[in-house]
Design a protein around this motif. Sequence first.
Motif, PDB file in Angstrom:
ATOM      1  N   GLU A  38       0.962  -1.461   0.189  1.00  0.00           N
ATOM      2  CA  GLU A  38       0.101  -0.003  -0.253  1.00  0.00           C
ATOM      3  C   GLU A  38       0.531   1.698   0.042  1.00  0.00           C
ATOM      4  O   GLU A  38       2.561   1.308   0.584  1.00  0.00           O
ATOM      5  CB  GLU A  38      -0.801   0.222   0.832  1.00  0.00           C
ATOM      6  CG  GLU A  38      -0.537  -0.034   2.741  1.00  0.00           C
ATOM      7  CD  GLU A  38      -1.322   0.353   3.361  1.00  0.00           C
ATOM      8  OE1 GLU A  38      -2.441   0.119   3.485  1.00  0.00           O
ATOM      9  OE2 GLU A  38      -0.509   0.309   4.559  1.00  0.00           O
ATOM     10  N   THR A  39       0.010   2.750  -0.312  1.00  0.00           N
ATOM     11  CA  THR A  39       1.103   3.665  -0.002  1.00  0.00           C
ATOM     12  C   THR A  39      -0.111   4.861  -0.057  1.00  0.00           C
ATOM     13  O   THR A  39      -1.221   4.771   0.408  1.00  0.00           O
ATOM     14  CB  THR A  39       1.014   4.394  -1.615  1.00  0.00           C
ATOM     15  OG1 THR A  39       2.145   3.235  -2.425  1.00  0.00           O
ATOM     16  CG2 THR A  39       1.586   5.844  -1.649  1.00  0.00           C
ATOM     17  N   VAL A  40       0.247   5.772   1.452  1.00  0.00           N
ATOM     18  CA  VAL A  40      -0.882   5.780   2.353  1.00  0.00           C
ATOM     19  C   VAL A  40       0.232   8.115   1.809  1.00  0.00           C
ATOM     20  O   VAL A  40       1.102   7.365   1.967  1.00  0.00           O
ATOM     21  CB  VAL A  40      -0.337   5.635   3.567  1.00  0.00           C
ATOM     22  CG1 VAL A  40      -1.384   6.349   4.599  1.00  0.00           C
ATOM     23  CG2 VAL A  40      -0.576   3.984   3.662  1.00  0.00           C
ATOM     24  N   PHE A  41      -1.201   8.523   2.463  1.00  0.00           N
ATOM     25  CA  PHE A  41      -1.140   9.486   2.361  1.00  0.00           C
ATOM     26  C   PHE A  41      -1.737  10.559   2.916  1.00  0.00           C
ATOM     27  O   PHE A  41      -3.135  10.228   2.322  1.00  0.00           O
ATOM     28  CB  PHE A  41      -0.186  10.498   0.518  1.00  0.00           C
ATOM     29  CG  PHE A  41      -1.379  10.234  -0.615  1.00  0.00           C
ATOM     30  CD1 PHE A  41      -1.567  11.119  -0.235  1.00  0.00           C
ATOM     31  CD2 PHE A  41      -1.268   9.068  -0.849  1.00  0.00           C
ATOM     32  CE1 PHE A  41      -3.034  10.834  -2.304  1.00  0.00           C
ATOM     33  CE2 PHE A  41      -2.011   9.061  -2.453  1.00  0.00           C
ATOM     34  CZ  PHE A  41      -2.879   9.840  -2.407  1.00  0.00           C
ATOM     35  N   SER A  42      -1.664  11.949   3.036  1.00  0.00           N
ATOM     36  CA  SER A  42      -2.649  12.589   3.471  1.00  0.00           C
ATOM     37  C   SER A  42      -3.157  14.022   2.674  1.00  0.00           C
ATOM     38  O   SER A  42      -2.051  14.282   1.759  1.00  0.00           O
ATOM     39  CB  SER A  42      -2.882  13.803   4.913  1.00  0.00           C
ATOM     40  OG  SER A  42      -1.772  12.703   5.985  1.00  0.00           O
TER      41      SER A  42
END
Length: 98
Positions: A38-42
């Motif tokens: 996964e890639t997580v960002f705000s």
Amino acid sequence: MGYEGHEGQGRPSDVLVRCSRDPAVAIRLSGRRIDDDETVFSVEATADGLGGHVELGWSMRPGLGMEATWEVSATTWIEAGQQLTTLASDVRAFLARP
């Protein structure tokens, strides 16, 4: 729309997209973290006159690699501010890897 790109070489920092007609309207992507799958960002949206509520869209589909024969979607609204902060913290804790 305007675009303010990466700072320096290597891993990109925040990405800011600002409206050229109204500089108070902007979208910022930040805090990118890449894990195994996964890639997580705000994502932060700013604009004058934004409402005091956030609309969240939720969708469920069959797993990856399966034919998409069905989908279920729902929309929820919550108050911006502390309620949104609490929800984000609760979801982060629920999804944390042991």
